[in-house]
Motif scaffolding. Structure first.
Motif, PDB file in Angstrom:
ATOM      1  N   LEU A  91       0.822  -1.205   0.000  1.00  0.00           N
ATOM      2  CA  LEU A  91       0.000   0.000   0.000  1.00  0.00           C
ATOM      3  C   LEU A  91       0.858   1.259   0.000  1.00  0.00           C
ATOM      4  CD1 LEU A  91      -2.855  -0.946   2.501  1.00  0.00           C
ATOM      5  CD2 LEU A  91      -2.815  -1.198   0.018  1.00  0.00           C
ATOM      6  N   GLN A  92       1.935   1.224   0.763  1.00  0.00           N
ATOM      7  CA  GLN A  92       2.839   2.371   0.798  1.00  0.00           C
ATOM      8  C   GLN A  92       3.478   2.596  -0.562  1.00  0.00           C
ATOM      9  OE1 GLN A  92       3.296   4.520   3.160  1.00  0.00           O
ATOM     10  NE2 GLN A  92       5.107   5.646   2.445  1.00  0.00           N
ATOM     11  N   SER A  93       3.872   1.514  -1.236  1.00  0.00           N
ATOM     12  CA  SER A  93       4.494   1.658  -2.557  1.00  0.00           C
ATOM     13  C   SER A  93       3.491   2.192  -3.572  1.00  0.00           C
ATOM     14  CB  SER A  93       5.070   0.321  -3.027  1.00  0.00           C
ATOM     15  OG  SER A  93       4.067  -0.605  -3.411  1.00  0.00           O
ATOM     16  N   PHE A  94       2.240   1.772  -3.474  1.00  0.00           N
ATOM     17  CA  PHE A  94       1.202   2.303  -4.374  1.00  0.00           C
ATOM     18  C   PHE A  94       1.021   3.804  -4.142  1.00  0.00           C
ATOM     19  CE2 PHE A  94      -1.183  -2.045  -4.233  1.00  0.00           C
ATOM     20  CZ  PHE A  94      -0.226  -2.608  -5.064  1.00  0.00           C
ATOM     21  N   ASP A  95       0.916   4.186  -2.868  1.00  0.00           N
ATOM     22  CA  ASP A  95       0.653   5.587  -2.538  1.00  0.00           C
ATOM     23  C   ASP A  95       1.785   6.512  -2.997  1.00  0.00           C
ATOM     24  OD1 ASP A  95      -1.739   4.840  -1.404  1.00  0.00           O
ATOM     25  OD2 ASP A  95      -1.008   4.933   0.672  1.00  0.00           O
ATOM     26  N   CYS A  96       3.005   5.987  -2.998  1.00  0.00           N
ATOM     27  CA  CYS A  96       4.176   6.804  -3.356  1.00  0.00           C
ATOM     28  C   CYS A  96       4.595   6.640  -4.815  1.00  0.00           C
ATOM     29  CB  CYS A  96       5.352   6.451  -2.450  1.00  0.00           C
ATOM     30  SG  CYS A  96       5.082   6.835  -0.701  1.00  0.00           S
ATOM     31  N   ALA A  97       3.790   5.951  -5.595  1.00  0.00           N
ATOM     32  CA  ALA A  97       4.151   5.675  -6.989  1.00  0.00           C
ATOM     33  C   ALA A  97       4.320   6.965  -7.783  1.00  0.00           C
ATOM     34  CB  ALA A  97       3.065   4.805  -7.627  1.00  0.00           C
ATOM     35  N   GLN A  98       5.337   6.958  -8.648  1.00  0.00           N
ATOM     36  CA  GLN A  98       5.595   8.096  -9.529  1.00  0.00           C
ATOM     37  C   GLN A  98       4.772   7.940 -10.795  1.00  0.00           C
ATOM     38  OE1 GLN A  98       9.735   8.522 -10.749  1.00  0.00           O
ATOM     39  NE2 GLN A  98       9.094   9.503 -12.665  1.00  0.00           N
TER      40      GLN A  98
END
Length: 213
Positions: free
Chosen positions: A6-13
């Motif tokens: 979820l964190q990686s999704f939220d911070c996706a470029q």
């Protein structure tokens, strides 16, 4: 694992050209990444043939029912991507609809001589995530190649362990892999959600459990 995803999704470029796509980082906890890398599967021989993954269907590896029963990391990986928490966030973050779809996870192990012609994934795939897991520093130029609607090469995704390229397949999402030297084995995990029209049911993580909201 769910929290890390979820964190990686939220911070996706986010990138808009030549089509909407995202670059992700830190997708998995390090222990999960290491466990996937440690799976005891040999890289299949190319035997001089490449250009499409389906040319080697007989030797492809999936996080299927058999491998989930053999390896806890395959079960945990699939459980995370099957969870409503993750699928809900994918739908919201990447603007797709996964309702009624099925999870399919493939471990790709590419060796020298591998290449992929430009293709879109359009059809039965509703979501594509190409998760890079190789830790070899020599692999930093082995990202996915991105093309415009005329199949002209325009970009290449970053390639580093625990990073990913995400896109929602459409008629312009051309991507592939330009021929170039691969030292060792280029490892990645391909995560797709596919429609009920997917014929090879044995490849699916949960062939009797469609995503439901």
């Amino acid at each position: 694992m769910i929290a890390t995803l979820l964190q990686s999704f939220d911070c996706a470029q986010s990138n808009d050209a030549p089509y909407k796509h995202w670059f992700l980082e830190h997708c998995l906890p390090e222990d999960v990444l290491d466990a996937v890398l440690a799976l005891p599967f040999e890289a299949p021989p190319l035997e001089g043939v490449s250009g499409k993954r389906e040319l080697h269907n007989a030797t492809r590896r999936y996080f299927d029912a058999e491998n989930m029963s053999r390896f806890g990391v395959c079960q945990a990986f699939n459980d995370a991507f099957q969870s409503s928490t993750v699928t809900d966030r994918i739908e919201r973050r990447f603007a797709t609809n996964l309702d009624g779809s099925y999870l399919r996870v493939e471990l790709a192990q590419d060796t020298n001589g591998f290449w992929l012609e430009p293709h879109t994934d359009l059809g039965v795939k509703l979501f594509t995530m190409l998760l890079y897991i190789s830790k070899d520093p020599a692999h930093q130029d082995l990202g996915t190649d991105i093309y415009d609607a005329g199949k002209k090469h325009v970009a290449r995704s970053p390639f580093h362990a625990n990073g990913a390229l995400v896109f929602v397949p459409s008629d312009i999402t051309y991507h592939g892999f330009e021929p170039r030297k691969i030292n060792g084995v280029r490892k990645s995990v391909i995560i797709n959600y596919v429609t009920s029209d997917w014929r090879a049911r044995e490849q699916l993580a949960f062939p009797d459990q469609p995503i439901k909201h």
